[in-house]
Design a protein around this motif. Structure first.
Motif, PDB file in Angstrom:
ATOM      1  N   LEU A 127      -5.995   3.108   7.924  1.00  0.00           N
ATOM      2  CA  LEU A 127      -6.298   3.305   7.043  1.00  0.00           C
ATOM      3  C   LEU A 127      -4.885   3.955   6.940  1.00  0.00           C
ATOM      4  O   LEU A 127      -4.285   3.962   5.485  1.00  0.00           O
ATOM      5  N   PHE A 128      -4.026   4.768   8.237  1.00  0.00           N
ATOM      6  CA  PHE A 128      -2.700   5.146   7.298  1.00  0.00           C
ATOM      7  C   PHE A 128      -1.759   4.137   6.773  1.00  0.00           C
ATOM      8  O   PHE A 128      -0.677   4.677   6.607  1.00  0.00           O
ATOM      9  N   GLY A 129      -1.718   3.104   7.865  1.00  0.00           N
ATOM     10  CA  GLY A 129      -0.947   1.842   7.364  1.00  0.00           C
ATOM     11  C   GLY A 129      -1.475   0.981   5.726  1.00  0.00           C
ATOM     12  O   GLY A 129      -0.166   0.313   5.210  1.00  0.00           O
ATOM     13  N   GLY A 130      -2.511   1.389   5.343  1.00  0.00           N
ATOM     14  CA  GLY A 130      -2.753   0.569   4.614  1.00  0.00           C
ATOM     15  C   GLY A 130      -2.432   1.540   2.940  1.00  0.00           C
ATOM     16  O   GLY A 130      -2.117   1.014   1.768  1.00  0.00           O
ATOM     17  N   PHE A 131      -2.511   3.282   4.095  1.00  0.00           N
ATOM     18  CA  PHE A 131      -2.038   4.214   2.502  1.00  0.00           C
ATOM     19  C   PHE A 131      -0.299   3.953   2.239  1.00  0.00           C
ATOM     20  O   PHE A 131       0.557   3.682   1.309  1.00  0.00           O
ATOM     21  N   LEU A 132       0.201   3.578   3.825  1.00  0.00           N
ATOM     22  CA  LEU A 132       1.852   3.384   3.234  1.00  0.00           C
ATOM     23  C   LEU A 132       2.063   2.376   2.830  1.00  0.00           C
ATOM     24  O   LEU A 132       3.212   1.898   1.933  1.00  0.00           O
ATOM     25  N   GLY A 133       1.207   1.102   3.119  1.00  0.00           N
ATOM     26  CA  GLY A 133       2.216  -0.245   2.843  1.00  0.00           C
ATOM     27  C   GLY A 133       1.863   0.393   0.868  1.00  0.00           C
ATOM     28  O   GLY A 133       2.340  -0.402   0.290  1.00  0.00           O
ATOM     29  N   TRP A 134       0.128   0.876   0.564  1.00  0.00           N
ATOM     30  CA  TRP A 134       0.503   0.876  -0.914  1.00  0.00           C
ATOM     31  C   TRP A 134       1.335   1.944  -1.702  1.00  0.00           C
ATOM     32  O   TRP A 134       2.030   1.455  -2.450  1.00  0.00           O
ATOM     33  N   ALA A 135       2.255   2.984  -0.908  1.00  0.00           N
ATOM     34  CA  ALA A 135       2.556   3.728  -1.677  1.00  0.00           C
ATOM     35  C   ALA A 135       4.145   2.925  -1.298  1.00  0.00           C
ATOM     36  O   ALA A 135       4.963   3.921  -2.643  1.00  0.00           O
ATOM     37  N   VAL A 136       4.374   2.736  -0.487  1.00  0.00           N
ATOM     38  CA  VAL A 136       5.336   1.293  -1.284  1.00  0.00           C
ATOM     39  C   VAL A 136       5.915   0.720  -1.852  1.00  0.00           C
ATOM     40  O   VAL A 136       6.870   0.599  -2.150  1.00  0.00           O
ATOM     41  N   ALA A 137       4.358   0.026  -1.826  1.00  0.00           N
ATOM     42  CA  ALA A 137       4.552  -0.909  -3.146  1.00  0.00           C
ATOM     43  C   ALA A 137       4.515  -0.081  -4.541  1.00  0.00           C
ATOM     44  O   ALA A 137       5.503  -0.881  -5.609  1.00  0.00           O
ATOM     45  N   ASP A 138       4.045   1.018  -4.689  1.00  0.00           N
ATOM     46  CA  ASP A 138       4.170   1.533  -5.778  1.00  0.00           C
ATOM     47  C   ASP A 138       4.799   2.527  -6.293  1.00  0.00           C
ATOM     48  O   ASP A 138       5.587   2.971  -7.583  1.00  0.00           O
TER      49      ASP A 138
END
Length: 191
Positions: free
Chosen positions: A128-139
């Protein structure tokens, strides 16, 4: 775990359209009309968010521990969460905080995700948190490279907004920390 992962992938996938296919997104919005696109986007986001939350709740019942966070990391997580709510609010109340942070909402998501990764060590937490972290950095990277960024609806810029952002943001953090997190999530961040 399957429902949780499917909901997470669809939710983050929907929110990644502007990262991986901004022209396609804009073409769909023109074809369907901006309101039609936003309606479909919203329905898919809500459905996948509900599936993700429901699946996460099921996954929490049989946790798979990957690591056990120390008390020091849990305290650090509480500290990292302090600017999260003010940054979220700054996205909609422009002032110096928004100007200096450039993309306060994505910075808030990054801090939220990192702090929760420090404080939680189960597989579903990492996803959950790793997915959101990866998404936010990519965005964040994507937004900095885009020639045109769609504006976020917000209040007019004002120096007073910074005061509102800090006071309301810290008040919200206190509310979540002292009451809402335990009632809604089922876990007190204070132990």
């Amino acid at each position: 775990m399957t429902l949780f992962v499917a909901g997470l992938l669809v939710f983050l996938g929907i929110h990644s359209v502007s990262i991986v296919a901004p022209r396609w997104r804009d073409a769909q919005a023109r074809r369907m009309g901006e309101n039609g696109w936003k309606g479909l986007y919203s329905l898919a986001s809500i459905a996948s968010f509900v599936a993700m939350l429901y699946g996460y709740g099921i996954a929490r019942q049989i946790p798979v521990m990957v690591y056990m966070p120390s008390m020091v990391l849990r305290h650090l997580a509480l500290l990292l969460m302090v600017p999260v709510f003010p940054l979220l609010i700054a996205a909609y109340l422009p002032g110096r905080i928004k100007r200096l942070s450039r993309n306060p909402m994505l910075l808030a998501v990054i801090l939220w995700a990192v702090s929760h990764l420090l404080a939680n060590g189960t597989l579903n937490d990492l996803l959950l948190f790793g997915g959101f972290l990866g998404w936010a950095v990519a965005d964040l990277i994507s937004v900095s490279r885009r020639a045109h960024v769609r504006p976020v609806p917000s209040a007019p810029a004002s120096a007073v907004n910074d005061v509102i952002v800090v006071v309301v943001g810290l008040g919200l953090y206190a509310f979540v920390l002292l009451w809402a997190h335990a009632r809604v999530i089922g876990v007190s961040p204070l132990g």
